[in-house]
Design an enzyme around this catalytic site. Structure first.
Site, PDB file in Angstrom:
ATOM      1  N   LYS A  73       0.816  -1.223   0.000  1.00 42.02           N
ATOM      2  CA  LYS A  73       0.000   0.000   0.000  1.00 42.02           C
ATOM      3  C   LYS A  73       0.848   1.270   0.000  1.00 42.02           C
ATOM      4  O   LYS A  73       0.519   2.234  -0.668  1.00 42.02           O
ATOM      5  CB  LYS A  73      -0.933   0.011   1.218  1.00 42.02           C
ATOM      6  CG  LYS A  73      -2.027  -1.028   1.119  1.00 42.02           C
ATOM      7  CD  LYS A  73      -2.962  -0.944   2.296  1.00 42.02           C
ATOM      8  CE  LYS A  73      -3.922  -2.121   2.269  1.00 42.02           C
ATOM      9  NZ  LYS A  73      -4.918  -2.085   3.323  1.00 42.02           N
ATOM     10  N   ASP A 109      -9.828   2.455   2.674  1.00 44.74           N
ATOM     11  CA  ASP A 109      -9.831   1.773   3.978  1.00 44.74           C
ATOM     12  C   ASP A 109     -10.476   2.650   5.055  1.00 44.74           C
ATOM     13  O   ASP A 109     -11.199   2.155   5.927  1.00 44.74           O
ATOM     14  CB  ASP A 109      -8.403   1.415   4.411  1.00 44.74           C
ATOM     15  CG  ASP A 109      -7.863   0.190   3.692  1.00 44.74           C
ATOM     16  OD1 ASP A 109      -8.663  -0.639   3.229  1.00 44.74           O
ATOM     17  OD2 ASP A 109      -6.627   0.066   3.605  1.00 44.74           O
TER      18      ASP A 109
HETATM   19  N1  LIG Z   1     -10.497  -5.386   7.657  1.00 40.36           N
HETATM   20  C1  LIG Z   1      -9.926  -4.716   6.692  1.00 40.36           C
HETATM   21  O1  LIG Z   1     -10.531  -4.267   5.722  1.00 40.36           O
HETATM   22  C2  LIG Z   1      -8.469  -4.449   6.799  1.00 40.36           C
HETATM   23  C3  LIG Z   1      -7.867  -3.447   6.011  1.00 40.36           C
HETATM   24  C4  LIG Z   1      -6.509  -3.241   6.163  1.00 40.36           C
HETATM   25  C5  LIG Z   1      -5.768  -4.035   7.041  1.00 40.36           C
HETATM   26  N2  LIG Z   1      -6.389  -4.993   7.772  1.00 40.36           N
HETATM   27  C6  LIG Z   1      -5.655  -5.800   8.738  1.00 40.36           C
HETATM   28  O2  LIG Z   1      -5.071  -4.914   9.688  1.00 40.36           O
HETATM   29  C7  LIG Z   1      -3.806  -5.428  10.109  1.00 40.36           C
HETATM   30  C8  LIG Z   1      -2.727  -4.366   9.893  1.00 40.36           C
HETATM   31  O3  LIG Z   1      -2.581  -4.160   8.493  1.00 40.36           O
HETATM   32  P1  LIG Z   1      -1.556  -3.052   7.942  1.00 40.36           P
HETATM   33  O4  LIG Z   1      -1.741  -3.012   6.474  1.00 40.36           O
HETATM   34  O5  LIG Z   1      -1.660  -1.792   8.699  1.00 40.36           O
HETATM   35  O6  LIG Z   1      -0.155  -3.749   8.300  1.00 40.36           O
HETATM   36  P2  LIG Z   1       1.238  -3.023   8.517  1.00 40.36           P
HETATM   37  O7  LIG Z   1       1.351  -1.805   7.661  1.00 40.36           O
HETATM   38  O8  LIG Z   1       2.269  -4.091   8.410  1.00 40.36           O
HETATM   39  O9  LIG Z   1       1.196  -2.472  10.040  1.00 40.36           O
HETATM   40  C9  LIG Z   1       1.068  -3.328  11.133  1.00 40.36           C
HETATM   41  C10 LIG Z   1       1.441  -2.582  12.417  1.00 40.36           C
HETATM   42  O10 LIG Z   1       1.230  -3.479  13.505  1.00 40.36           O
HETATM   43  C11 LIG Z   1       2.057  -3.075  14.576  1.00 40.36           C
HETATM   44  N3  LIG Z   1       2.638  -4.275  15.169  1.00 40.36           N
HETATM   45  C12 LIG Z   1       3.319  -5.284  14.574  1.00 40.36           C
HETATM   46  N4  LIG Z   1       3.698  -6.204  15.478  1.00 40.36           N
HETATM   47  C13 LIG Z   1       3.232  -5.778  16.688  1.00 40.36           C
HETATM   48  C14 LIG Z   1       3.301  -6.281  18.018  1.00 40.36           C
HETATM   49  N5  LIG Z   1       3.901  -7.439  18.311  1.00 40.36           N
HETATM   50  N6  LIG Z   1       2.706  -5.564  18.997  1.00 40.36           N
HETATM   51  C15 LIG Z   1       2.073  -4.388  18.731  1.00 40.36           C
HETATM   52  N7  LIG Z   1       2.003  -3.866  17.487  1.00 40.36           N
HETATM   53  C16 LIG Z   1       2.568  -4.552  16.492  1.00 40.36           C
HETATM   54  C17 LIG Z   1       3.133  -2.151  14.014  1.00 40.36           C
HETATM   55  O11 LIG Z   1       2.880  -0.842  14.525  1.00 40.36           O
HETATM   56  P3  LIG Z   1       3.987  -0.068  15.418  1.00 40.36           P
HETATM   57  O12 LIG Z   1       5.316  -0.522  14.902  1.00 40.36           O
HETATM   58  O13 LIG Z   1       3.682   1.362  15.139  1.00 40.36           O
HETATM   59  O14 LIG Z   1       3.745  -0.463  16.830  1.00 40.36           O
HETATM   60  C18 LIG Z   1       2.899  -2.197  12.506  1.00 40.36           C
HETATM   61  O15 LIG Z   1       3.142  -0.968  11.887  1.00 40.36           O
HETATM   62  C19 LIG Z   1      -3.588  -6.706   9.317  1.00 40.36           C
HETATM   63  O16 LIG Z   1      -4.002  -7.804  10.094  1.00 40.36           O
HETATM   64  C20 LIG Z   1      -4.495  -6.541   8.106  1.00 40.36           C
HETATM   65  O17 LIG Z   1      -4.906  -7.789   7.555  1.00 40.36           O
HETATM   66  C21 LIG Z   1      -7.717  -5.215   7.668  1.00 40.36           C
END
Ligand SMILES: NC(=O)c1ccc[n+]([C@@H]2O[C@H](COP(=O)([O-])OP(=O)(O)OC[C@H]3O[C@@H](n4cnc5c(N)ncnc54)[C@H](OP(=O)(O)O)[C@@H]3O)[C@@H](O)[C@H]2O)c1
Length: 277
Positions: A73, A109
């Site tokens: 993204k 989103d």
């Molecule tokens: N339902 C939907 O439509 C939808 C849409 C988009 C995404 N999602 C879901 O949302 C989740 C995040 O997606 P994303 O695209 O934002 O992923 P991303 O860009 O990889 O970001 C994930 C974030 O999670 C945090 N993180 C990772 N490991 C962690 C831990 N052990 N403890 C606490 N925080 C942790 C980190 O934030 P920090 O480093 O800042 O702490 C990281 O930046 C995924 O599961 C995805 O499938 C769902």
């Protein structure tokens, strides 16, 4: 599929790595069938080094539209000819509209999240707590700040100094969450904690017991993890929602742009059923 030909303009898809878990093909193909269209939506496994070429190929062929999921993204921003205001602020694109060879980067989103939030009732949150600093959390924070009535947002990250500064948003780490948990009326998990193959726990034990009764809790992760945040919060009287309604509504918004139509409620219901199969 042998011998089948498809007009690229009727071909849609999601680029991700991994992508096999994506529910978008079921959802969009159900919508095309319900609309009586011959269009098709595919999941494409695109590795990070191939993103630029995959997007150029989509543009060259004139495909109908593309979604982007983890990890593309943010990287996709650099390959767009134009960005919408939201996509520019968030710094991430989840939907690409291709018109006459021009690639326009959108982010649905955040608006999808607000549509999903509306399903829980309770109006605009006064004080929202958002966990995680990645693309999903950024979309949520942006949407909560740019609605008709902006919410106060407390944004929690393991590295809050790396988060972009937004007006009305306090950026904090996991150190002292008890007060924020006790005063919020919406909690959103935008981290990968609980995702299949993702981390299993937060850096601290979340103070779920301090949540107020009736607070709304949205975990963007899907499928809903067993014994995860939602189970714990609901046991304390919270009203929970998993990531499927947000997935549904961001998809509805994308499809409406690609097809330039407003989707009938019956088609939205068909898409929702496809996600729950
Ligand atoms: N339902 C939907 O439509 C939808 C849409 C988009 C995404 N999602 C879901 O949302 C989740 C995040 O997606 P994303 O695209 O934002 O992923 P991303 O860009 O990889 O970001 C994930 C974030 O999670 C945090 N993180 C990772 N490991 C962690 C831990 N052990 N403890 C606490 N925080 C942790 C980190 O934030 P920090 O480093 O800042 O702490 C990281 O930046 C995924 O599961 C995805 O499938 C769902």
């Amino acid at each position: 599929m042998n011998g089948e030909t498809i007009d690229p303009g009727r071909c849609f898809g999601v680029f991700g790595d991994p992508v096999a878990h994506s529910r978008s093909p079921e959802m969009h193909n159900a919508a095309f069938a319900a609309l009586g269209l011959p269009h098709r939506y595919f999941a494409f496994h695109v590795r990070p080094h191939a993103l630029a070429n995959a997007l150029s190929g989509a543009r060259a062929m004139g495909v109908g539209g593309v979604n982007l999921t983890v990890p593309h993204k943010r990287a996709a921003v650099a390959h767009m000819d134009r960005l919408t205001a939201e996509a520019g602020r968030i710094g991430a694109v989840n939907t690409v509209v291709i018109r006459r060879g021009e690639m326009i980067g959108h982010n649905t989103d955040g608006s999808g999240f607000l549509d999903a939030l509306a399903e829980l009732d309770g109006g605009t949150p006064r004080r929202a707590l958002v966990l995680g600093g990645g693309g999903a959390a950024r979309s949520v924070v942006d949407a909560l700040r740019h609605g008709e009535k902006p919410s106060d947002v407390i944004w929690i990250s393991r590295e809050p100094n790396r988060l972009p500064a937004f007006d009305g948003v306090a950026r904090v780490d996991y150190g002292d969450l008890a007060e924020a948990f006790a005063t919020c009326d919406l909690l959103v998990n935008g981290t990968t904690v609980g995702m299949r193959g993702g981390p299993e726990r937060f850096p601290i034990t979340l103070p779920i017991a301090s949540l107020r009764k009736g607070v709304r809790v949205i975990d963007l992760v899907y499928p809903r993890p067993a014994d995860g945040l939602l189970d714990q919060a609901e046991a304390k009287g919270a009203r929970g929602q998993d990531g499927l309604p947000t997935l549904l509504w961001q998809g509805v918004r994308a499809l409406e742009m690609w097809l330039a139509i407003a989707l009938p409620a019956s088609v939205v219901s068909t898409m929702r059923r496809a996600l729950h199969r």
